[in-house]
Scaffold this motif. Structure first.
Motif, PDB file in Angstrom:
ATOM      1  N   GLY A 288      39.480  66.991  90.711  1.00 47.89           N
ATOM      2  CA  GLY A 288      38.894  66.780  89.395  1.00 47.89           C
ATOM      3  C   GLY A 288      39.923  66.618  88.302  1.00 47.89           C
ATOM      4  N   LEU A 289      41.178  66.348  88.682  1.00 47.07           N
ATOM      5  CA  LEU A 289      42.256  66.156  87.719  1.00 47.07           C
ATOM      6  C   LEU A 289      42.541  64.663  87.556  1.00 47.07           C
ATOM      7  CD1 LEU A 289      44.647  69.020  88.882  1.00 47.07           C
ATOM      8  CD2 LEU A 289      42.850  69.108  87.139  1.00 47.07           C
ATOM      9  N   ASP A 290      43.250  64.320  86.491  1.00 54.03           N
ATOM     10  CA  ASP A 290      43.571  62.927  86.202  1.00 54.03           C
ATOM     11  C   ASP A 290      44.976  62.575  86.674  1.00 54.03           C
ATOM     12  OD1 ASP A 290      41.161  62.319  84.995  1.00 54.03           O
ATOM     13  OD2 ASP A 290      41.847  62.874  82.990  1.00 54.03           O
ATOM     14  N   VAL A 291      45.120  61.365  87.218  1.00 53.17           N
ATOM     15  CA  VAL A 291      46.432  60.791  87.506  1.00 53.17           C
ATOM     16  C   VAL A 291      46.925  60.125  86.228  1.00 53.17           C
ATOM     17  CG1 VAL A 291      47.671  59.072  88.879  1.00 53.17           C
ATOM     18  CG2 VAL A 291      45.870  60.455  89.933  1.00 53.17           C
ATOM     19  N   LEU A 292      48.176  60.384  85.848  1.00 56.25           N
ATOM     20  CA  LEU A 292      48.690  59.851  84.586  1.00 56.25           C
ATOM     21  C   LEU A 292      48.649  58.329  84.563  1.00 56.25           C
ATOM     22  CD1 LEU A 292      49.957  60.328  81.810  1.00 56.25           C
ATOM     23  CD2 LEU A 292      52.198  60.400  82.920  1.00 56.25           C
ATOM     24  N   SER A 294      47.046  55.083  84.810  1.00 53.14           N
ATOM     25  CA  SER A 294      45.650  54.648  84.803  1.00 53.14           C
ATOM     26  C   SER A 294      45.505  53.154  85.063  1.00 53.14           C
ATOM     27  CB  SER A 294      45.014  54.992  83.446  1.00 53.14           C
ATOM     28  OG  SER A 294      45.706  54.356  82.388  1.00 53.14           O
ATOM     29  N   ALA A 295      46.623  52.459  85.263  1.00 54.36           N
ATOM     30  CA  ALA A 295      46.588  51.018  85.509  1.00 54.36           C
ATOM     31  C   ALA A 295      46.397  50.771  87.003  1.00 54.36           C
ATOM     32  CB  ALA A 295      47.878  50.355  85.022  1.00 54.36           C
ATOM     33  N   GLN A 296      45.218  50.324  87.391  1.00 49.33           N
ATOM     34  CA  GLN A 296      44.918  50.117  88.801  1.00 49.33           C
ATOM     35  C   GLN A 296      45.866  49.087  89.406  1.00 49.33           C
ATOM     36  OE1 GLN A 296      40.869  49.075  89.595  1.00 49.33           O
ATOM     37  NE2 GLN A 296      41.065  49.313  91.807  1.00 49.33           N
ATOM     38  N   GLY A 297      46.435  49.437  90.553  1.00 45.13           N
ATOM     39  CA  GLY A 297      47.379  48.551  91.221  1.00 45.13           C
ATOM     40  C   GLY A 297      48.819  48.794  90.827  1.00 45.13           C
ATOM     41  N   GLN A 298      49.058  49.621  89.815  1.00 40.35           N
ATOM     42  CA  GLN A 298      50.420  49.918  89.385  1.00 40.35           C
ATOM     43  C   GLN A 298      50.819  51.362  89.693  1.00 40.35           C
ATOM     44  OE1 GLN A 298      50.863  48.743  85.246  1.00 40.35           O
ATOM     45  NE2 GLN A 298      50.750  46.566  85.752  1.00 40.35           N
ATOM     46  N   GLU A 299      49.996  52.069  90.493  1.00 41.37           N
ATOM     47  CA  GLU A 299      50.318  53.453  90.841  1.00 41.37           C
ATOM     48  C   GLU A 299      51.472  53.472  91.849  1.00 41.37           C
ATOM     49  OE1 GLU A 299      45.691  53.107  90.668  1.00 41.37           O
ATOM     50  OE2 GLU A 299      47.367  52.002  91.581  1.00 41.37           O
ATOM     51  N   SER A 300      52.323  54.459  91.710  1.00 44.17           N
ATOM     52  CA  SER A 300      53.530  54.533  92.520  1.00 44.17           C
ATOM     53  C   SER A 300      53.305  55.229  93.852  1.00 44.17           C
ATOM     54  CB  SER A 300      54.623  55.280  91.747  1.00 44.17           C
ATOM     55  OG  SER A 300      55.775  55.449  92.551  1.00 44.17           O
ATOM     56  N   GLY A 301      54.011  54.756  94.882  1.00 50.75           N
ATOM     57  CA  GLY A 301      54.064  55.458  96.155  1.00 50.75           C
ATOM     58  C   GLY A 301      55.188  56.467  96.220  1.00 50.75           C
ATOM     59  N   VAL A 302      55.980  56.558  95.153  1.00 44.51           N
ATOM     60  CA  VAL A 302      57.134  57.456  95.105  1.00 44.51           C
ATOM     61  C   VAL A 302      56.738  58.836  94.602  1.00 44.51           C
ATOM     62  CG1 VAL A 302      59.357  57.847  93.927  1.00 44.51           C
ATOM     63  CG2 VAL A 302      58.789  55.581  94.843  1.00 44.51           C
ATOM     64  N   LEU A 303      55.864  58.864  93.617  1.00 45.92           N
ATOM     65  CA  LEU A 303      55.450  60.121  93.014  1.00 45.92           C
ATOM     66  C   LEU A 303      54.065  59.964  92.417  1.00 45.92           C
ATOM     67  CD1 LEU A 303      56.471  60.658  89.390  1.00 45.92           C
ATOM     68  CD2 LEU A 303      57.324  58.614  90.559  1.00 45.92           C
ATOM     69  N   THR A 304      53.421  61.096  92.163  1.00 44.15           N
ATOM     70  CA  THR A 304      52.145  61.116  91.460  1.00 44.15           C
ATOM     71  C   THR A 304      52.262  62.105  90.316  1.00 44.15           C
ATOM     72  OG1 THR A 304      50.924  60.590  93.483  1.00 44.15           O
ATOM     73  CG2 THR A 304      49.676  61.558  91.669  1.00 44.15           C
ATOM     74  N   ALA A 305      52.059  61.615  89.090  1.00 38.20           N
ATOM     75  CA  ALA A 305      52.063  62.481  87.910  1.00 38.20           C
ATOM     76  C   ALA A 305      50.633  62.905  87.617  1.00 38.20           C
ATOM     77  CB  ALA A 305      52.663  61.747  86.715  1.00 38.20           C
ATOM     78  N   VAL A 306      50.429  64.207  87.474  1.00 40.57           N
ATOM     79  CA  VAL A 306      49.091  64.793  87.349  1.00 40.57           C
ATOM     80  C   VAL A 306      48.927  65.380  85.953  1.00 40.57           C
ATOM     81  CG1 VAL A 306      47.446  66.427  88.333  1.00 40.57           C
ATOM     82  CG2 VAL A 306      49.182  65.351  89.806  1.00 40.57           C
ATOM     83  N   VAL A 307      47.845  65.021  85.271  1.00 37.66           N
ATOM     84  CA  VAL A 307      47.566  65.523  83.929  1.00 37.66           C
ATOM     85  C   VAL A 307      46.859  66.871  84.029  1.00 37.66           C
ATOM     86  CG1 VAL A 307      46.439  65.048  81.721  1.00 37.66           C
ATOM     87  CG2 VAL A 307      47.342  63.151  83.105  1.00 37.66           C
ATOM     88  N   MET A 308      47.394  67.868  83.338  1.00 37.61           N
ATOM     89  CA  MET A 308      46.773  69.199  83.344  1.00 37.61           C
ATOM     90  C   MET A 308      45.538  69.218  82.454  1.00 37.61           C
ATOM     91  SD  MET A 308      48.330  71.375  85.330  1.00 37.61           S
ATOM     92  CE  MET A 308      48.146  73.054  84.737  1.00 37.61           C
ATOM     93  N   PRO A 309      44.536  70.045  82.796  1.00 36.16           N
ATOM     94  CA  PRO A 309      43.378  70.195  81.915  1.00 36.16           C
ATOM     95  C   PRO A 309      43.800  70.703  80.538  1.00 36.16           C
ATOM     96  CG  PRO A 309      42.963  71.203  84.061  1.00 36.16           C
ATOM     97  CD  PRO A 309      44.421  70.865  84.012  1.00 36.16           C
ATOM     98  N   GLU A 310      43.066  70.305  79.524  1.00 38.29           N
ATOM     99  CA  GLU A 310      43.362  70.720  78.155  1.00 38.29           C
ATOM    100  C   GLU A 310      43.448  72.244  78.068  1.00 38.29           C
ATOM    101  OE1 GLU A 310      44.446  69.768  74.385  1.00 38.29           O
ATOM    102  OE2 GLU A 310      43.783  68.302  75.891  1.00 38.29           O
TER     103      GLU A 310
END
Length: 385
Positions: A288-292, A294-310
């Motif tokens: 239920g968290l967001d991936v930083l 947001s551009a579909q097709g431009q997500e990296s296979g090297v790392l995933t940046a995760v947005v923390m809940p407010e």
């Protein structure tokens, strides 16, 4: 008290160094002017051409990636030259600041840190530069601070569509040997990279892959340079040597890394990173968290940046997870400091290591009382299966 088991280094570089490379690096240092070293140097210089997919020059420096940034600029530009850059994240911003310190006029196209460089915006800016004051276009291929990938080939096409003669420079410090990269086919003039990411080495080596157009620009470039000068490298490199003391033992490791990449097959390496990126994002979204990115097709296979809940601190979560589960996760940088954490899944990395990493994150979310749904690890496992 001693901690049993291995530490999980899951930052987006430096990546964990495989035993084969550690063993290679541990060899006795040899005379860097002697005949035995020439074989080591030539093997590294020629081998890196295959990694960059270029038939032109590749220069290797004993430095961090920051040095390769500087080398790219000082070898091809003059004081007061205008360079066009795109704000994809923290590292694009640092490259811009470096350019300004060198006396260049760096112009930023603003971005939201949630995707790669936009070719249409670059083309539009170049189209109105009828006097060709812009001498170089600089983009970051894989933005390590955000987990976004810029469409390098499309940026090249944008420059061509505008009929603009600017040099095209790309930072793929965290992308090389993890994501597909084609220096020649994509029409890049200078590519910048480093040793501590997909190449699986410790920090300490950096690279410039350089087109013939950029080599020609080097002859009239007016920025001061000495240590970084391509012209000083060309002669010695032809026979496997360097104009100053090279990182001998890191070159041993580099040659081992090149062998390992080809043994797996570069296409398989790229596919593996893509799978792991997709599985990591599946886990994040199941939580239920967001991936930083947001551009579909431009997500990296090297790392995933995760947005923390407010209202929740990413740094407090990372500290808790390190304390309880012995896993290091990447921190948010500058604009996203304490707002995101980054999961590195690059280098010498397999499915089971990814599941262990995601399990550590999921347990860490629970321990730190971060609001989330359970089942991210299971969702990733199902995708990998």
């Amino acid at each position: 008290m001693r901690r049993a088991g291995r530490h999980f280094l899951q930052i987006p570089g430096p990546s964990a160094v495989p035993d084969r490379i550690l063993s290679a690096i541990s060899r006795q240092t040899i005379d860097h002017r002697g005949p035995e070293f020439a074989k080591v140097g030539l093997r590294a210089l020629e081998g890196m051409k295959g990694i960059f997919n270029t038939e032109s020059h590749v220069f290797i420096y004993p430095s961090s990636g920051t040095g390769a940034w500087e080398a790219a600029l000082v070898n091809s530009l003059s004081p007061g030259d205008r360079v066009l850059m795109f704000e994809t994240g923290h590292f694009a911003t640092l490259w811009k600041k470096l350019a300004e310190k060198l006396g260049l006029k760096a112009e930023f196209i603003e971005g939201d840190w949630r995707g790669g460089a936009d070719p249409d915006q670059i083309e539009a800016r170049l189209a109105v530069d009828t006097a060709h004051e812009i001498k170089a276009v600089c983009v970051v291929h894989n933005e390590t601070s955000t987990g976004s990938v810029s469409p390098v080939a499309a940026v090249r096409q944008a420059i061509d569509n505008a009929g603009h003669p600017a040099l095209f420079m790309v930072d793929t410090i965290s992308g090389l040997a993890s994501l597909e990269y084609q220096h020649d086919a994509w029409g890049v003039d200078v590519t910048v990279s480093g040793s501590q990411k997909g190449l699986m080495l410790p920090p300490g080596l950096s690279f410039n892959a350089v087109s013939e157009k950029a080599m020609a620009a080097n002859k009239s470039a007016g920025l001061q340079r000495s240590y970084w000068d391509w012209a000083e490298m060309v002669g010695p490199n032809k026979t496997g040597y360097f104009p100053y003391t090279p990182g001998t033992n890191l070159l041993y490791g580099l040659n081992e890394a090149i062998d390992m990449l080809h043994e797996e097959g570069l296409e398989n390496v790229f596919a593996r990173h893509a799978r792991h990126g997709a599985a990591a994002r599946k886990a994040v979204r199941t939580w239920g968290l967001d991936v930083l990115c947001s551009a579909q097709g431009q997500e990296s296979g090297v790392l995933t940046a995760v947005v923390m809940p407010e209202g929740h601190s990413a740094d407090a979560f990372r500290a808790s997870t390190l304390e309880h589960f012995d896993i290091s996760l990447g921190n948010g940088l500058s604009k996203v400091a304490d707002k995101v954490f980054r999961i590195g899944h690059l280098g010498d990395f397999n499915d089971l290591m990814l599941i262990g990493t995601l399990a550590g994150v999921e347990m860490g979310l629970k321990k730190a009382n971060v609001p989330h749904r359970e089942g991210g690890v299971q969702a990733a496992m199902a995708m990998l299966a």
